[in-house]
Design a protein around this motif. Sequence first.
Motif, PDB file in Angstrom:
ATOM      1  N   GLU A  44      -8.360  -2.333  -9.397  1.00 34.54           N
ATOM      2  CA  GLU A  44      -9.518  -1.784 -10.471  1.00 34.54           C
ATOM      3  C   GLU A  44      -8.548  -0.694 -11.042  1.00 34.54           C
ATOM      4  O   GLU A  44      -8.509   0.554 -10.362  1.00 34.54           O
ATOM      5  N   GLY A  45      -8.267  -0.686 -12.232  1.00 38.46           N
ATOM      6  CA  GLY A  45      -7.648   0.661 -13.033  1.00 38.46           C
ATOM      7  C   GLY A  45      -5.996   0.711 -12.599  1.00 38.46           C
ATOM      8  O   GLY A  45      -5.433   1.452 -13.069  1.00 38.46           O
ATOM      9  N   ALA A  46      -5.501  -0.308 -11.909  1.00 36.04           N
ATOM     10  CA  ALA A  46      -4.132  -0.100 -11.420  1.00 36.04           C
ATOM     11  C   ALA A  46      -3.028  -0.764 -12.346  1.00 36.04           C
ATOM     12  O   ALA A  46      -3.600  -1.409 -13.136  1.00 36.04           O
ATOM     13  N   GLU A  47      -1.932   0.243 -12.491  1.00 36.65           N
ATOM     14  CA  GLU A  47      -0.933  -0.133 -13.652  1.00 36.65           C
ATOM     15  C   GLU A  47       0.194  -0.990 -12.639  1.00 36.65           C
ATOM     16  O   GLU A  47       0.802  -2.024 -13.777  1.00 36.65           O
ATOM     17  N   THR A 120      -9.129   4.306  -1.720  1.00 30.80           N
ATOM     18  CA  THR A 120      -8.142   5.441  -2.166  1.00 30.80           C
ATOM     19  C   THR A 120      -7.498   4.894  -3.348  1.00 30.80           C
ATOM     20  O   THR A 120      -6.588   4.408  -3.322  1.00 30.80           O
ATOM     21  N   PRO A 121      -7.926   5.199  -4.772  1.00 36.62           N
ATOM     22  CA  PRO A 121      -7.575   4.676  -5.968  1.00 36.62           C
ATOM     23  C   PRO A 121      -6.059   5.221  -6.015  1.00 36.62           C
ATOM     24  O   PRO A 121      -5.732   5.977  -5.729  1.00 36.62           O
ATOM     25  N   HIS A 122      -5.282   3.855  -6.171  1.00 37.81           N
ATOM     26  CA  HIS A 122      -3.671   4.264  -6.666  1.00 37.81           C
ATOM     27  C   HIS A 122      -3.483   3.424  -7.932  1.00 37.81           C
ATOM     28  O   HIS A 122      -4.010   2.432  -8.271  1.00 37.81           O
ATOM     29  N   SER A 123      -2.683   4.226  -8.765  1.00 41.17           N
ATOM     30  CA  SER A 123      -1.886   3.391  -9.976  1.00 41.17           C
ATOM     31  C   SER A 123      -1.121   2.153  -9.572  1.00 41.17           C
ATOM     32  O   SER A 123      -0.855   1.141 -10.068  1.00 41.17           O
ATOM     33  N   VAL A 124      -0.379   2.268  -8.077  1.00 46.71           N
ATOM     34  CA  VAL A 124       0.464   1.267  -7.721  1.00 46.71           C
ATOM     35  C   VAL A 124      -0.318   0.697  -6.448  1.00 46.71           C
ATOM     36  O   VAL A 124      -0.464   1.397  -5.517  1.00 46.71           O
ATOM     37  N   ALA A 125      -1.072  -0.473  -6.636  1.00 39.57           N
ATOM     38  CA  ALA A 125      -1.758  -0.883  -5.736  1.00 39.57           C
ATOM     39  C   ALA A 125      -1.255  -1.957  -4.839  1.00 39.57           C
ATOM     40  O   ALA A 125      -0.365  -2.914  -5.268  1.00 39.57           O
ATOM     41  N   LEU A 126      -1.498  -1.908  -3.421  1.00 39.77           N
ATOM     42  CA  LEU A 126      -0.956  -2.902  -2.536  1.00 39.77           C
ATOM     43  C   LEU A 126      -1.874  -4.236  -2.504  1.00 39.77           C
ATOM     44  O   LEU A 126      -2.900  -3.899  -2.280  1.00 39.77           O
ATOM     45  N   VAL A 127      -1.327  -5.366  -2.623  1.00 39.50           N
ATOM     46  CA  VAL A 127      -2.004  -6.411  -2.130  1.00 39.50           C
ATOM     47  C   VAL A 127      -1.304  -7.290  -0.819  1.00 39.50           C
ATOM     48  O   VAL A 127      -0.082  -7.852  -1.178  1.00 39.50           O
ATOM     49  N   PRO A 128      -1.757  -6.892   0.232  1.00 42.18           N
ATOM     50  CA  PRO A 128      -0.960  -7.610   1.369  1.00 42.18           C
ATOM     51  C   PRO A 128      -0.872  -9.024   1.462  1.00 42.18           C
ATOM     52  O   PRO A 128      -1.782  -9.596   0.919  1.00 42.18           O
ATOM     53  N   ALA A 129       0.101  -9.644   1.897  1.00 41.49           N
ATOM     54  CA  ALA A 129       0.113 -11.065   2.042  1.00 41.49           C
ATOM     55  C   ALA A 129       1.433 -11.343   3.058  1.00 41.49           C
ATOM     56  O   ALA A 129       2.459 -10.539   3.286  1.00 41.49           O
ATOM     57  N   GLY A 130       1.268 -12.563   3.312  1.00 40.24           N
ATOM     58  CA  GLY A 130       2.549 -13.360   4.233  1.00 40.24           C
ATOM     59  C   GLY A 130       3.019 -14.419   3.580  1.00 40.24           C
ATOM     60  O   GLY A 130       2.755 -14.851   2.365  1.00 40.24           O
TER      61      GLY A 130
END
Length: 426
Positions: A44-47, A120-130
Motif C-alpha cells: 500500500e503506497g509503496a514505490e 511499518t510502512p516502507h516505500s520499498v516493500a518486501l514480498v517474501p518468496a521461495g
Amino acid sequence: MYDELIDSRDLSIARKSVLPGTGFFLPDSLEEDLEDERTAAALEGAEVAVVADPDADGLACVALLREAYDDVRNVPEPDGDEADDSAPEPEAADAVDDVEADPTVLAGDAESPLDEPEPTPHSVALVPAGPHDVEDALARVAEYGDDGIDLYVCDLAPDKYEYVEEELAMALDAASRVAWYDHHQWHDDVAAAVRDAGVDLVVGDSDEECSADVVYRSLEYDFDERYEELAAVTRDHDLWLREDPRSDDLADFAYWTDPAEYVEVVREYGADLPEWVLAFLEERRVEKQALIDRAVARADLREIGGYTVGVTYGRCSQNEVAEAMREQGADASVIVKPAGSASIRGTDEFDRCHEVAGLVNGGGHPKAAGCKPDIYDDMLDYATHWTSRGAVAKQVILDAFRSVTETDADEEEERESESADSGTSS
C-alpha cells in the motif's frame, strides 16, 4: 484438532527434533489468505516491491535497495523480549535452503506463524518468496502494487520459465521496470526467456558471489563501505566459506527474527550486530546446539559410487550437521527434515549436489542444494516419515546419488574403452 497437539514449543528436545513446527500443519488455503493480506498491506503506497528469499542473502538485497531508494530507517529498539516463545524454532537459515521447498518451509518450523508483526510502512516493500512460489509473489505484486511500481526479484531462480511465465507477464504489465538479481545456477533457456520478456536479469557466478554482491554492483548508487562489508560477510555464509564468524550471526539472526527487523538492523549496524542481538543469539543457540547434537547422533555413513555419503534426519541447522559428518569422513551429506524437505551438502571431493537434488524435485549449487522428494501423498505418509526418521526420503535421495555417480562410472568406462581402442588402432 487441539492447538496443543501441533504446538511444539514445550516439547522435549528429543520430540522437537523429529517433528515439524506448528506452521507445517496450517492448510495452504489459510497461508495463501494470510500472504494476500500481508502483501496488500506491505504494498500500500509503496514505490518499489522486492520479491526476495527471506534469508540473510535475500534480506541483504532488500537492505541495499532501501538504502539506494533512500527509504526511511525504522531501527528496532531492544525491549528485552527478543527471545520470547513466539519466535521461530532454532534451526537457522542456512545457505541454499531457499531451494528446498515452499517459502513457508522455513516458516513451517515456526511456532507461531499466525503472529502479525507491527505494520511499518516502507516505500520499498518486501514480498517474501521461495523458489517454488515466486510466481505467486509476482502475481500478488501485479494485483496489489500500484501501477508503475518498480519491481526487483532477488536471490531466486525458477527451474523452468513456464513456472513463472504467466505471472511474470502480469508483473511486467503492472510495473514500470523489472530487474532480477540472483547468483544461483540458471538454465540458459530460462535466463534467455526471462530477458526476452523484458526483464533486466543479472546472474552472478554462484561460486564467487551471493545475491547481495550482485545487487551491490548492479545498482547505480554509491554505497557506504558498511554495505560492501555486509555483502561480503553475507557471501561468507551463503557460499559456505566460513572465514568470518560474523556470517553465522547474520544467518541465524535472519532466521530467528522478523524479516523487517533484520533489514533495519543491518542497515543501521551492518555486519557488526549490536550487543542486544548477540545476546539474543547466544540464548537461542543453546537449543540450536541440542538439536544439532541429536541429528549428528543419528548420522549414518554410506559408501556410494566411490564416495562416502553421510545421511541423517532431524529439525536442525543443516550446515553444522553437515560439517560434523564431513569431520567423520563424509564426502557429501544429506539432512532430511521432519517437514519432508532435505538439504544436500558437498565438499571438494563431491561437488554435484545440484545434480542429485535435480533428480528429487530440487536444485541449488554444486556444493549446497535442497529438495523435497515427491513421496508424500497423505498424512499417513508423513506419519511414517516421522516415525521412521525419514527412511523413505533418505532412500530416494541416496538412489539419486547412485544415479549421479553411476553416470560418472559409465563415462569413465567409456573413456577408458575409447582410449584402449585408440591404442589398438595405432
